[in-house]
Design an enzyme around this catalytic site. Structure first.
Site, PDB file in Angstrom:
ATOM      1  CB  CYS A  27      47.782 -40.037 -30.817  1.00 17.19           C
ATOM      2  SG  CYS A  27      47.834 -39.398 -29.166  1.00 17.19           S
ATOM      3  N   GLY A  28      46.745 -38.817 -33.788  1.00 17.65           N
ATOM      4  CA  GLY A  28      47.129 -38.969 -35.179  1.00 17.65           C
ATOM      5  C   GLY A  28      46.140 -39.803 -35.951  1.00 17.65           C
TER       6      GLY A  28
END
Lengths: 261, 261
Positions: free
Chosen positions: A104-105
């Site tokens: 994520c991210g």
């Protein structure tokens, strides 16, 4: 959400439609003018995200450690959270570790190994019925309007007395959890986490557990899979870990004493 | 994969079963004895992961920039990739500017904004039939034995001439892509990416695009959702972006001229 004109192909038919797409911003957290981290995230509740991130990363112990937070849009979808801490010595004490989160991210996780390596167990007398878990997971999905429209976000929720008390979404599963935790941390009378549990749509790897351990949340429940390391940590810390909650089934990986079937 | 004894609940019935769980390790990449980043990842192909990560982060331009890589297990599930670069000046230009500037942990993904901000478009005359895309996505899923058994990994593949030439899995969607790219980069005669495209099971946010742009891969195809920012980047760069490839349908978000329906 934003609307984009896209081409949809279905059974070899092609049509141009308006499609909902989840938005992504970058949020750079600066502490006393020093850049700490840039998170890719959804735009809602970035104040909570900032607070939650600082807490679950071990940078603040409670909301009183923050003097002020200014959040502003730098340009287009680039945002900055400028944080002033009450006591700048906090930063000196911590041993930071750069961990790239799974999935994520462009996030990094900052934590002290000692959080995991100590022998402290998570103590809680909370008990949960399996039927309650199944219903709450359905509620988590139903609440996720952005997911239903875009398919592009994760959701997380904190549950107390069998009721969802905070629900948040984000393109990053870590961020959704940090927003939930940030919401609790910033409230005037922060909650005891020992009577709560966390629901998440996302997979559970060890850095998710770090956040849970930081809050001393005794139960984590996911729609998705855990990794071996997260199971190992949960068993050591006596955290209840449940995965693959779908339809009428679930897997209990750890802490079965808290689940009533 | 590891086997854990867990409790499975289905329709209110409880049974203890042996369950397959995906493994998670931490891989710390050190360059000339300096810690660059710790990735949480799956244990297979971590040599490729290291090379792919260094390449898609802009730290190396090709395999010749690496003098040697030693990968060893520090303790249990903690691994280290010790990298020596041929020319250490590379680091001055890029990496540690971003990593060292602040004493307290930094972004996990290292890149130059100029990669995205320049006006260079991705040029490729590749054409793809929608039926080929649907079949390849089915093949991607079928190849993912770990996913089928554990539900806990993402997969990625590079396709050339309508055939999967590299397939990799990882608990992190970024890592799966970095492994695929690392595999290509380390081969004696690295491939031209302009005739290839990338398949991924994971969501597409902007940092995934950074990897694609670094390789100049003209097409990215996902089973999941893109973010608005990734659509915007693809349209600017003339990259074909396809999402939600499931069953007999898909969404074309950008670069439709390369798709034949």
């Amino acid at each position: 959400m934003k609307t984009f004109k896209i081409i949809k192909i279905k059974n070899n038919n092609k049509e141009t439609i308006d499609d909902f797409v989840t938005e992504e911003i970058s949020l750079t957290i600066e502490i006393n003018d020093k850049e700490l981290i840039t998170l890719l995230c959804s735009q809602d509740n970035i104040n909570e995200l900032t607070i939650g991130y600082l807490f679950t990363s071990g940078i603040i112990q409670n909301i009183e450690d923050i003097e002020k937070i200014n959040i502003f849009c730098l340009i287009q979808n680039k945002w900055v959270a400028h944080v002033n801490l009450v006591n700048n010595d906090i930063l000196k004490d911590l041993t930071f570790k750069k961990i790239q989160a799974v999935g994520c991210g462009k996030g990094a996780i900052i934590f002290k190994d000692s959080d995991i390596l100590n022998n402290e167990k998570i103590i809680s007398s909370i008990k949960l019925k399996d039927s309650v878990i199944l219903n709450l997971m359905k509620e988590l999905q139903a609440q996720s309007q952005t997911f239903l429209k875009t398919g592009g976000v994760h959701s997380a929720a904190l549950v107390k007395n069998d009721r969802i008390i905070v629900f948040r979404e984000d393109i990053g599963r870590h961020n959704a959890i940090d927003k939930v935790i940030g919401n609790i941390i910033k409230s005037p009378a922060p909650m005891e986490f020992s009577k709560t549990f966390l629901l998440t749509s996302g997979r559970i790897s060890s850095e998710i557990l770090l956040k849970i351990i930081k809050c001393k949340i005794p139960v984590i429940i996911s729609r998705s899979a855990p990794t071996d390391e997260s199971i190992r940590i949960c068993r050591e810390k006596d955290i209840t870990l449940i995965g693959f909650v779908r339809g009428n089934r679930m897997n209990i990986y750890s802490g079965k004493q808290r689940i009533i079937v």
